[in-house]
Design a protein around this motif. Sequence first.
Motif, mmCIF file in Angstrom:
data_model
loop_
_atom_site.group_PDB
_atom_site.id
_atom_site.type_symbol
_atom_site.label_atom_id
_atom_site.label_comp_id
_atom_site.label_asym_id
_atom_site.label_seq_id
_atom_site.Cartn_x
_atom_site.Cartn_y
_atom_site.Cartn_z
ATOM 1 N N ALA A 139 0.845 -1.197 0.000
ATOM 2 C CA ALA A 139 0.000 0.000 0.000
ATOM 3 C C ALA A 139 0.881 1.248 0.000
ATOM 4 N N PRO A 140 0.396 2.310 -0.642
ATOM 5 C CA PRO A 140 1.141 3.571 -0.625
ATOM 6 C C PRO A 140 0.846 4.347 0.648
ATOM 7 N N ARG A 141 1.106 5.618 0.643
ATOM 8 C CA ARG A 141 0.816 6.476 1.790
ATOM 9 C C ARG A 141 -0.669 6.461 2.100
ATOM 10 N N ILE A 142 -0.994 6.799 3.331
ATOM 11 C CA ILE A 142 -2.329 6.626 3.869
ATOM 12 C C ILE A 142 -3.403 7.376 3.078
ATOM 13 N N ASP A 143 -3.145 8.639 2.691
ATOM 14 C CA ASP A 143 -4.204 9.407 2.029
ATOM 15 C C ASP A 143 -4.555 8.813 0.664
ATOM 16 N N ARG A 144 -3.552 8.375 -0.073
ATOM 17 C CA ARG A 144 -3.807 7.784 -1.391
ATOM 18 C C ARG A 144 -4.540 6.454 -1.262
ATOM 19 N N TRP A 145 -4.139 5.654 -0.292
ATOM 20 C CA TRP A 145 -4.755 4.340 -0.127
ATOM 21 C C TRP A 145 -6.228 4.472 0.248
ATOM 22 N N ASP B 171 -8.496 5.431 -2.603
ATOM 23 C CA ASP B 171 -8.809 4.298 -3.482
ATOM 24 C C ASP B 171 -9.858 3.373 -2.878
ATOM 25 N N GLN B 172 -9.935 3.355 -1.552
ATOM 26 C CA GLN B 172 -10.863 2.449 -0.886
ATOM 27 C C GLN B 172 -12.276 3.022 -0.774
ATOM 28 N N VAL B 173 -12.382 4.337 -0.680
ATOM 29 C CA VAL B 173 -13.676 4.972 -0.402
ATOM 30 C C VAL B 173 -14.005 5.962 -1.516
ATOM 31 N N ASP B 174 -14.896 5.574 -2.401
ATOM 32 C CA ASP B 174 -15.248 6.436 -3.526
ATOM 33 C C ASP B 174 -15.889 7.741 -3.081
ATOM 34 N N SER B 175 -16.551 7.720 -1.938
ATOM 35 C CA SER B 175 -17.286 8.908 -1.494
ATOM 36 C C SER B 175 -16.398 9.954 -0.824
ATOM 37 N N LEU B 176 -15.115 9.623 -0.602
ATOM 38 C CA LEU B 176 -14.201 10.564 0.028
ATOM 39 C C LEU B 176 -13.093 10.942 -0.945
#
Length: 330
Positions: free
Chosen positions: A12-18, A21-26
């Motif tokens: 996984a990359p850095r937290i904000d990028r990951w 990718d996981q939450v389309d609404s954010l």
Amino acid sequence: MKKLEFSVGGDAPRIDRWLADQVDSLSRSHIQKLIEQGHVQINHKICTSKKYALQIGDQIQVHIPAPRPLALEPEPMDLEMLFEDDHLLIVNKPAGLVVHPAPGHATGTLVHGLLAHCQDGQGSTLSGIGGVERPGIVHRLDKDTTGAMMVAKTDQAHQHLQAQIAAKTALREYVGIVYGHPSTEIGCMDFPIGRNPTDRIKMAVVPEEKGGKAAVTQWQILQPLGNYALVKFRLETGRTHQIRVHCAQMGWPIVGDPLYSRGRSLKVNLSGQVLHAWRLSLKHPVSGTDLEVKAPLPTDFVKLLNRLQKHSHFSPMNNLLRTGESNRQN
């Protein structure tokens, strides 16, 4: 408050990028704000860095606060809407109107007018992602910059529009009149921008290693006007005062700019810098159809352009640039 939980199962990359990718609404910018506000935990400890490098097995919790009720009082204003539906609106912002509350501007801002315009009997219908003081605001225009500005009515629209800006699929074009004459007909200004170290009111070209942020502006001469020029600009980034700082750096500042120009008199009563957000092209955040909106040039801009064209013996620009054209949704 809403809580989301995740487990990192692979590289996984850095937290904000990951998380984006996981939450389309954010959106990524929304996630970064949640991290800054202490609403993201990794392995039951508050994450303090958007650049945190995730590891396999990390347990993540994201706490999404409920939208805060708007504390601002709606103020009826005569606003020109270029486009509006249940999801977004595009307003033609006049010169002299501050976009959102700030020190010295607690009332009388565009946000106050939008709150009045968007009342539905149960409160405001603007997106709450921008916070209490910036509801619905997807991007900003300077106080004395005129033209088309998009505003989100729902959180979904807000996130979608911000994502388009980040991905550079939303086209934002400006027109302006500059002092001087660029040496070529087309070009790109790529200079990082940060707060001026000696004058906190102004921005400046600042190296990235000293805190400047990447800023890119494409430009094209539409009409040379003797010692002036009518120029079209396309933003690839959206830094504060970006076009104004870039033009000053190139040696041809925007006419009438109180911060970055040389202050020449043109015998035209200007209400601010001669810079206008002329066209917005984007995907509708719900239907996905193409939406293009053009904002008519303000009176000051037209008067100055007419004077310079007359003195330079140039024919007027076509009606498309002068008055805009019908907004269309394909």
